[in-house]
Design a protein around this motif. Structure first.
Motif, PDB file in Angstrom:
ATOM      1  N   THR A  15    -104.471 -10.449  -9.259  1.00  0.00           N
ATOM      2  CA  THR A  15    -104.734 -10.096  -7.870  1.00  0.00           C
ATOM      3  C   THR A  15    -104.347 -11.234  -6.936  1.00  0.00           C
ATOM      4  O   THR A  15    -103.730 -11.033  -5.896  1.00  0.00           O
ATOM      5  N   ASP A  69    -102.086  -3.159  -6.612  1.00  0.00           N
ATOM      6  CA  ASP A  69    -102.998  -3.881  -7.501  1.00  0.00           C
ATOM      7  C   ASP A  69    -103.853  -2.874  -8.239  1.00  0.00           C
ATOM      8  O   ASP A  69    -104.724  -2.243  -7.661  1.00  0.00           O
ATOM      9  N   GLU A  70    -103.562  -2.707  -9.515  1.00  0.00           N
ATOM     10  CA  GLU A  70    -104.259  -1.740 -10.356  1.00  0.00           C
ATOM     11  C   GLU A  70    -104.407  -0.374  -9.689  1.00  0.00           C
ATOM     12  O   GLU A  70    -105.502   0.124  -9.493  1.00  0.00           O
TER      13      GLU A  70
HETATM   14 MG   LIG Z   1    -107.622  -8.168  -9.987  1.00  0.00          MG
END
Ligand SMILES: [Mg+2]
Ligand SMILES: Nc1ncnc2c1ncn2[C@@H]1O[C@H](COP(=O)(O)OP(=O)(O)OP(=O)(O)O)[C@@H](O)[C@H]1O
Lengths: 249, 707
Positions: free
Chosen positions: A48, A170-171
């Motif tokens: 992240t 992010d994910e």
């Molecule tokens: Mg993360």
């Protein structure tokens, strides 16, 4: 040079009271135009943090981060915001749609910020993107009336509506079941192929990972390797990392 | 959808989402409504009061001597009349001020007051008898009596004697009743004996042998038994009557005629004339009629019941006015009207005045048609000469005789005690009373000193005489009785009023002499402040020693009332908006904290800080404008409704503030604009801090869940 993102010796430190946490410890990375790149690594490895630096929402403690040829350390707050608006698209783990706006308005939002297109052009652009993500019939729906997968599709449309060079995610599948997650990744891949937009996404999920052209493996704030998706999945399995999204849930 | 459209939509949807906005909106609405309605009412009140003050006494601007000890206060201040220095160069001032562009006219003035006694009926009748007998003896004071033939004099004397005997009969009857209740011991036996004596025919048969002694006995022993002489405080404004009537065009002569141009004369304020000088029973009948016409019922109204009760018990003023013949006539009329056989007039009157909602009209009609012509309804009649005695500023007593030409009132202010209690007097008489030497006075004093060898009254001995007491005093009003020529019974008369009453003064004579203040009428009232400044500048340049103040300042406390209420309103509105501000601030703070992820997301995907600021501010401005707008609309509606209906004056005092029987309030566009500005300021100001906090939200917040 064709690098959209160029990162040199980047260190990111967080100060927590008296102690200093090093989230990134000397990262080097180049991302070429048109790549479909996955960032993998265990929890806390710095995925992240790295994406935030690339996304210009945070700055490095040391080292150089260049996005679209510009050194982010030298840009003002306003310029960084403009860079985000015009060059980068964001897809978030928890979708982050504006609850009080409907689907159409959410997608239109970045265009209104840009003030480049007239109402008619905006409408065409938004509707064509909604069609590409399969939600043109849901334009008047509010986010709360959509499923998770549908919401993330709206988010994909919003990220791409300004035709950015680079989309960061992010994910993006972490809040979705694996099938829906796969569909989202498929959609991203399709847009990557069709429009040549560069995608960088992080994930724990090897099933998601295998769609990527390449995988950057992070551990403990360092890039361990840049490898093919196949190698990366194999490596992940051998380490006994969480094999699938369902299993983790 | 445009950017602004989007912001408005976000604002609107956010507002709908949170119920606290209803509370905030309610406060804004209430504050705006209050401001528009009460503010509008106060403005209207201010306007109407301005009309009242300007139109009844003040004019637009008042000027007075800058050497005055007190500030001018036309309606009296905390401690009575203000002490003003005299303006001695009025003609020069008038000319200079009238030369200014915006000035229409300068009207000279001076106000003061005197206590006057309307002598009781016994005193008045006995004095009349004394004058008649004096005239028969060939030494009449009153030139009009001196002209009568001996036969006519005799006829009058016997009529007056009959009246006195009738009075004695009434007193006797009263005494009998008192004796029955109190038993003998409570009443002074001397009083009983005196009354007994004068009720005998023998006393009257012997009357002519010693008229002076008999009169003295009556005056000393009988007159004191009737003690109901009434003290009245007479306020008067000395002015150029002719000019006054032209400048104050709301002034109207009601009874009688205006004072002829340039002559001395007195106009009684109509309300004062009715309230103070009218026979109380008649006045109460009027009030009863007035009240019932306005829907009040005697049966259920305590005040009206009290009027009826007082009418029934206080009939002496009527009974004592009638001689034996008229007593008989009134008794017969009342017996027929009431179908009664009661021979006692007092008892009949008491029955007659027992008015109810049903019989009031008939009785009042009978009273005015049958009884009123036999009696004197007013203590001072139009055409009578009024003697007013007052202390001059130097402390000497001055007496002035002025002829009462009529009564007056100001249109719309007929019922207002504030406007209806000040009578009008010519400037000459005013100056005499005020103690400044006029041409007449100088001549008069010379003549008096030659005639009688009287010494000029010095201030010191005048004060001794009166134990150094206050400012005003006794005047005796003639209470003319029954259909005789107006007789003049003033005491301490020093001027030959016959000559003075007829004398016509020129404008320059009227103007040259002192005045205390002057009203300035302007052409364009909106230039008031500039004109006041111009007068004050002029005074400095030309050394006029005057000070100009607005009507508002000149009306003292009265002028401050509206300002005071406006202050209260502003405080109330501030209070409401203050609370609104605190709540808005809190609510927006909470909302901002709840929306950190949304705001962070917006920042991440490219929204500048300014957009976030605009977004948050838009929200509260929409809230403010929405509810404030409803408040303004509602307020305007209420005002329109009030304007259409009019607000009836709740009491007589309100007539002055309403400048008439009804207030027709208007909402001013200025007030609406101010309301809007206040709303915007309040909402923007109270949201500023949360909005700044919102701009500080980092785009990194997009990655974190909302708290
Ligand atoms: Mg993360
Ligand atoms: N705001 C912050 N303040 C302090 N430390 C932080 C902060 N953000 C991240 N870190 C630390 O930096 C390191 C890297 O965190 P990061 O969130 O980048 O990991 P990640 O790979 O994304 O993990 P995950 O897979 O759990 O999302 C971690 O040790 C984390 O505790």
């Amino acid at each position: 040079m064709n690098s959209i993102v160029s990162i040199r010796d980047v260190v990111k430190e967080y100060e927590l009271g008296t102690t200093v946490v090093q989230a990134l410890r000397g990262v080097n990375l180049d991302v070429q135009k048109g790549e479909f790149l996955s960032i993998a690594g265990p929890s806390g490895s710095g995925k992240t943090t790295l994406l935030n630096l690339i996304g210009c929402v945070d700055t490095a403690t040391r080292g150089v981060v260049q996005v679209a040829g510009r050194d982010t350390a030298r840009l003002t707050e306003r310029e960084l915001t403009d860079l985000r608006l015009n060059t980068i698209g964001f897809i978030f783990q928890s979708f982050n749609l504006v609850a009080v706006l409907n689907v159409f308005q959410n997608v239109e939002f970045p265009l209104l910020l840009q003030r480049k297109l007239g109402a008619k052009a905006r409408k065409e652009r938004v509707m064509s993107l909604l069609e590409q993500v399969g939600l043109h019939t849901h334009a008047r729906h509010r986010p709360s009336e959509l499923s998770g997968g549908q919401r993330q599709r709206v988010a994909v449309a919003r990220a791409l509506v300004t035709e950015p060079l680079l989309v960061l995610a992010d994910e993006p599948t972490a809040n979705l079941d694996s099938e829906t997650g796969n569909q989202i990744i498929d959609l991203m891949k399709e847009l990557n192929v069709k429009k040549g937009t560069t995608f960088i996404f992080s994930t724990h999920d090897h099933k998601v990972m295998q769609h990527a052209n390449a995988v950057i493996r992070l551990a403990d704030g360092k890039v361990l390797a840049r490898e093919s998706a196949k190698d990366a999945v194999a490596h992940a399995l051998s380490l006994g990392e969480a094999p699938t999204a369902e299993a983790r849930a | 959808m445009s950017r602004l459209g989007m912001l408005l939509q976000i604002a609107w949807r956010n507002l709908l989402a949170s119920p606290i906005n209803l509370i905030i909106g309610g406060l804004i609405l209430a504050g705006t409504l209050l401001f528009v309605v009460v503010g509008g009412l106060l403005d209207s009140l201010n306007d109407s009061m301005a009309r009242s003050v300007i139109g009844s006494v003040a004019g637009h601007i008042q000027i007075y001597s800058s050497k005055s000890k007190d500030e001018l206060s036309l309606f009296g201040g905390m401690g009575g009349d203000p002490e003003l220095a005299a303006v001695t160069e009025f003609p020069r001032i008038k000319e200079a001020v009238e030369g200014l562009e915006n000035v229409k006219e300068v009207v000279p003035m001076g106000s003061s007051g005197a206590l006057i006694t309307a002598g009781n009926i016994v005193d008045v009748t006995l004095e009349k008898l004394r004058n008649l007998i004096k005239a028969r003896a060939g030494s009449a004071d009153d030139p009009r009596l001196a002209r009568l033939t001996p036969e006519a004099l005799d006829a009058r004397i016997s009529a007056t004697r009959r009246h006195v005997r009738q009075i004695i009969r009434v007193l006797e009857a009263d005494q009998k009743k008192a004796l029955a209740i109190l038993k003998d011991q409570a009443i002074d036996p001397d009083v009983v004996a005196s009354l007994e004596k004068v009720s005998q025919d023998a006393f009257w048969d012997d009357f002519d042998q010693d008229p002076w002694g008999s009169l003295e006995f009556l005056e000393n022993k009988i007159a004191p038994q009737v003690t109901d002489a009434q003290l009245m405080f007479l306020r008067y404004l000395g002015t150029d009557l002719d000019q006054f009537q032209q400048s104050f065009d709301r002034m109207q002569v009601i009874d009688g005629t205006p004072v002829p141009k340039g002559q001395r004369g007195f106009l009684i304020a109509k309300l004062f004339y009715e309230d103070q000088m009218k026979l109380k029973n008649a006045r109460r009948l009027d009030k009863l009629r007035d009240a019932t016409a306005n829907g009040r019922l005697i049966a259920s109204d305590d005040e009206l019941k009290r009027f009826v009760k007082e009418n029934r018990t206080q009939t002496r003023d009527i009974v004592l006015q009638l001689d034996d013949l008229k007593t008989a006539e009134a008794t017969t009329k009342l017996q027929a009207f009431l179908k009664s056989t009661d021979p006692d007039l007092t008892a009949l009157l008491s029955t007659f005045f027992d008015t109810t909602d049903e019989n009031l009209e008939a009785r009042a009609a009978f009273f005015y048609a049958e009884l009123a012509p036999m009696i004197e309804l007013y203590k001072v009649r139009i055409g009578d000469t009024l003697t007013i005695k007052a202390f001059t500023r130097g402390g000497a007593i001055q007496a002035v005789n002025v002829k009462v030409y009529g009564t007056f009132s100001f249109t719309g202010l007929e019922k207002s005690p504030l406007a209806g209690n000040t009578s009008l007097m010519d400037l000459m008489s005013f100056r005499d009373l005020y103690g400044y030497l006029t041409v007449d006075k100088a001549e008069e004093i010379k003549r008096l000193q030659q005639d009688t060898g009287a010494q000029t009254v010095t201030r010191a001995n005048a004060e001794d005489e009166l134990f150094g007491e206050g400012a005003t005093i006794v005047a005796e009003a003639t209470a003319g009785i029954i259909d005789e020529d107006k007789t003049f019974t003033g005491v301490g008369r020093r001027l030959r009023e016959d000559d003075l009453v007829k004398r016509v003064y020129t404008d320059s004579e009227i103007n040259s002499g002192v005045v205390l203040n002057a009203a300035v009428m302007v052409k364009d009232p909106s230039q008031l402040t500039a004109t006041i400044e111009a007068i004050n500048r002029l005074s400095e340049e030309k050394n006029l020693s005057i000070k100009a103040v607005s009507w508002q300042q000149a009306s003292g406390i009265l002028g401050q009332i509206i300002t005071f209420f406006r202050g209260v309103l502003i405080l109330a509105v501030l209070f409401i908006f203050g609370i609104a501000m605190v709540i808005i601030n809190n609510a927006m703070m909470m909302a901002t904290l709840q929306r950190t992820q949304t705001i962070g997301t917006m920042r991440a995907i490219g929204a500048q800080r300014s957009l976030v600021l605009t977004m948050v501010l838009t929200e509260s401005v929409v809230l403010g404008v929405l509810f404030g707008g409803v408040g303004i609309l509602l307020g305007t509606g209420v005002m329109a409704w009030l304007h259409q209906r009019g607000i009836p004056a709740p009491n007589d005092v309100a007539y002055f503030f309403f400048s008439g029987p009804r207030l027709l309030p208007d909402v001013s566009s200025g007030n609406l604009a101010i309301a809007l500005v206040i709303i915007l300021a309040v909402t923007l100001f109270s949201t500023l801090f949360p909005a700044l906090i919102a701009t500080r939200i980092s785009p990194l917040r997009a990655m974190q869940a909302d708290e």
